[in-house]
Design an enzyme around this catalytic site. Structure first.
Site, short mmCIF file in Angstrom:
data_model
loop_
_atom_site.label_atom_id
_atom_site.label_comp_id
_atom_site.label_asym_id
_atom_site.label_seq_id
_atom_site.Cartn_x
_atom_site.Cartn_y
_atom_site.Cartn_z
N ASP A 114 0.92 -1.17 0.12
CA ASP A 114 0.00 -0.01 -0.07
C ASP A 114 0.74 1.15 -0.08
O ASP A 114 0.77 2.09 -0.88
CB ASP A 114 -0.91 0.09 1.17
CG ASP A 114 -1.76 -1.41 1.33
OD1 ASP A 114 -2.71 -1.57 0.58
OD2 ASP A 114 -1.13 -2.03 2.02
N GLU B 90 1.78 -6.50 -5.30
CA GLU B 90 1.58 -5.41 -6.47
C GLU B 90 2.88 -4.75 -6.81
O GLU B 90 3.02 -4.78 -8.06
CB GLU B 90 0.62 -4.66 -6.11
CG GLU B 90 0.20 -3.45 -7.05
CD GLU B 90 -1.13 -2.74 -7.12
OE1 GLU B 90 -2.20 -3.38 -6.53
OE2 GLU B 90 -1.28 -1.67 -7.39
O1 TRH Z 1 4.36 -6.09 0.83
P1 TRH Z 1 3.75 -6.67 -0.30
O2 TRH Z 1 2.93 -8.06 0.04
O3 TRH Z 1 2.42 -5.69 -0.30
C1 TRH Z 1 0.96 -5.70 -0.73
C2 TRH Z 1 0.25 -5.72 0.52
O4 TRH Z 1 0.21 -6.87 1.37
C3 TRH Z 1 -1.19 -5.25 0.27
O5 TRH Z 1 -2.00 -5.15 1.35
C4 TRH Z 1 -1.71 -6.02 -0.63
O6 TRH Z 1 -2.92 -5.31 -1.12
C5 TRH Z 1 -0.84 -5.64 -1.87
O7 TRH Z 1 0.61 -6.43 -1.71
C6 TRH Z 1 -1.44 -6.40 -3.29
O8 TRH Z 1 4.09 -6.50 -1.86
P2 TRH Z 1 4.57 -5.30 -2.67
O9 TRH Z 1 3.24 -4.89 -3.19
O10 TRH Z 1 5.54 -6.02 -3.62
O11 TRH Z 1 5.25 -4.63 -1.92
C7 TRH Z 1 6.57 -4.42 -1.33
C8 TRH Z 1 7.15 -3.17 -1.30
O12 TRH Z 1 8.25 -3.24 -0.61
C9 TRH Z 1 7.55 -2.60 -2.59
O13 TRH Z 1 7.36 -1.17 -2.79
C10 TRH Z 1 9.04 -2.94 -2.83
C11 TRH Z 1 9.38 -2.37 -1.46
N1 TRH Z 1 10.71 -3.34 -1.02
C12 TRH Z 1 11.86 -2.53 -0.54
O14 TRH Z 1 11.70 -1.26 -0.37
N2 TRH Z 1 12.94 -3.17 -0.21
C13 TRH Z 1 12.89 -4.44 -0.21
O15 TRH Z 1 14.07 -5.05 0.28
C14 TRH Z 1 11.86 -5.35 -0.69
C15 TRH Z 1 12.04 -6.80 -0.79
C16 TRH Z 1 10.77 -4.91 -0.97
#
Ligand code: TRH
Length: 386
Positions: A22, A281
């Protein structure tokens, strides 16, 4: 590169439901609005610790200026807000329900703001029909517009800031830059090792995957940014804790734990790796800009609704591939998401790599030929109402 500042003001409301997607999406969105469109952005966020995790310069103060964005905590008791303080555009991210008092102030503004609900990303066909549909507020003369990100022309597009792909090309076309980038995290891969990043939810297919990687044809270096999957890798390795800076070996496999990286550094990691396991996402989209094969762990939903979403994406993603390759990619993604038995998964990935690499570029070019989400929303918000 950035446009001259405007006097336009936008508010973005973000609630952290869980994990980092999010805020991950909202933070990129806010930064890009400010950097590329010169818009004054205020981000209302209920959980600053989530922002701090992806953007370590953030602090836990109630208000701060960061990367061109004014960040305000979104408290349970929302502060009194005057109509003057209501901006030109209001973004409600992922139907997060903006405060009632704020909605009242919106309705009292002489010229009501443009109000958008920024939806979750999905490749399902129906999102094209719902994209930019309106919903009238039951009480006030306010209209909320549903804005759907997506992979096709008649959707809102994907987040893609200026310069992202040239950054990627710089890194991917110079081996020494990749070596340099990896060494900042103490990662020094053997020549010919395949480098894999692993970011996923808990996943019962993991042990099968690791067993088959261990016995596979290629040496693999698996990089694991801190998160939910690490304890399962530790169990598989039969150790208590993986320590940063150490390499753990089992057969063809080597592992290294990485810290949870700042958001922009995570992009660099995706660019450096030959295969990326991603989730949710935002990392899912970023892996597509990395133009490398990736395997997506979709966010699980009740009644397996997410599997329809997965299927819809795979239909689009594999559209230009031959039937056999299409089926293989589908079976890899479904095995990873449904624990259908993943012992075949690694060999299938390896066999498909040359074609998949090429396809990753074609797919990325296809996406890149479309306007990005921020550009689309800015453009739409400036259209006259009637
Ligand atoms: O963390 P996610 O699973 O996020 C979400 C939430 O669960 C949300 O509620 C749901 O609706 C949505 O998914 C579909 O996965 P996502 O979307 O990939 O987000 C992770 C974020 O973290 C992304 O902006 C990348 C960042 N990130 C870093 O900044 N550093 C890191 O080392 C990693 C592994 C990720």
């Amino acid at each position: 590169m950035s446009n001259p500042p405007t006097s336009e003001r936008w508010d973005i409301f973000c609630r952290v439901i869980d994990n980092f997607g999010d805020i991950g999406v909202c933070w990129r969105f806010a930064r890009q609005l400010s950097a590329e469109h010169g818009i004054h952005v205020r981000l209302w966020l209920d959980d600053l610790s989530a922002l701090k995790k992806i953007w370590p310069d953030a602090c836990l103060d109630d208000e701060q200026h960061l990367a061109g964005v004014y960040v305000r905590v979104w408290p349970d008791a929302f502060p009194l807000i005057t109509t003057d303080d209501i901006p030109d555009v209001v973004i409600e991210a992922f139907a997060c329900d903006i405060p009632d008092t704020y909605v009242v102030a919106m309705s009292q503004r002489p010229c009501p703001p443009r109000w958008f609900n920024l939806e979750y990303l999905s490749a399902e066909d129906w999102t094209q029909d719902y994209h930019t549909l309106n919903s009238m507020h039951p009480q006030f003369a306010l209209n909320k517009i549903f804005f759907f990100p997506g992979f096709r022309q008649n959707t809102g597009g994907l987040l893609r800031e200026k310069g992202l792909l040239s950054k990627r090309d710089q890194l991917q076309s110079h081996a020494d830059r990749r070596t340099q980038a990896l060494s900042q995290w103490g990662v020094h891969p053997h020549e010919n090792s395949l480098i894999v990043s692993l970011f996923s939810y808990e996943n019962s297919a993991l042990h099968d995957l690791l067993d088959s990687m261990k016995q596979g044809d290629r040496t693999v270096l698996c990089l694991i940014p801190d998160g939910k999957i690490r304890p399962a890798v530790e169990r598989w390795l039969k150790i208590d804790t993986m320590h940063e800076g150490e390499v753990y070996r089992s057969g063809q496999l080597r592992f290294q734990r990485l810290p949870f990286l700042p958001q922009d550094s995570y992009d660099t990691l995706l660019f450096c790796c030959d295969i990326n396991f991603v989730r949710g996402e935002d990392s899912f989209v970023r892996a597509q800009w990395a133009a490398r094969p990736f395997i997506w762990h979709i966010y699980p939903q009740e009644d397996d609704v997410h599997l329809e979403k997965l299927d819809a994406f795979l239909d689009l993603y594999t559209k230009r591939l031959k039937d056999k390759e299409k089926q293989t990619i589908k079976s890899i993604f479904f095995a990873w998401n449904q624990n259908l038995g993943a012992s075949h998964l690694w060999q299938e990935i390896l066999d498909l790599l040359p074609i998949w690499n090429e396809h990753s570029h074609t797919w990325c070019q296809q996406l890149n030929s479309q306007a990005d989400l921020v550009e689309n929303l800015v453009h739409f918000s400036r259209k006259p109402l009637y």
